[in-house]
Design an enzyme around this catalytic site. Sequence first.
Site: not given
Length: 249
Positions: A65, A91, A156-158, A160, A189
């Site tokens: 991707v 996703n 990761y937070a940035a 997302k 999850i």
Amino acid sequence: MEFSGRTALITGASRGIGRAIAIEFAASGADLALLGRDEAALSHTLAACKDAHPTGKAEIVVADVADEKAVHRAVEGALESFGRLDFAIANAGQAIDRLILRLRSSELERLLNVNLKSAFHLSAAVAKPMLRQRGGSIVFISSIVGLTGNAGQSMYAATKAGLLGLAKSLAKELGSRGVRVNAVAPGFIETAMTEAMPESAKTQYLGSIPLGRMGKPEDVAGVVRFLCSDAASYITGQTIVVDGGLVTS
């Protein structure tokens, strides 16, 4: 079946949440283009989708991707195979934990490419056919970390969090032609990503979840299906949190 005659393209369909979304959509009657890098894992997803809907049409697309041209080719292939594209689910994602003082630019670039830029590529590729058919639904799989932040997960937070702004902007940009864009922010999850967490961290998270359990990929898949369904025809530009009550404000 609710999605009979409609087509969905799902990135990161090899396993976890992506696989659950694929099976959910197959069971609802959708034709499927399943995109990922692991052909063997995609084949398992394809088999599960066939079990859920034996007469349904589905194909796998082996691609990264992060490769803009590959994403556009995947969309073009889906249109050639199925004649239309109604749902696009971004996703695919990766997580790399790193304190800011130990940040590696190569890791940052990879997360930006996989988690955020890929959603731009997918949206750009599907926008034209969806606008032409005057309808469609795009859903980004974000994370509650994109809402709350987390020590050691700034990269990761940035990425997302970026998906949330992208959803709001594209909802305004594409809404006049009936194209809806939303995001889902899963919490804790049961996936390969959370399996790698230390048991102490899992115990700490579980103690903070009012429903008292980890979520399952199917819990997220059901929400994605709802957002693509006619029941959500007046919902766009929103972020739906699926976290068992972990984040309440």
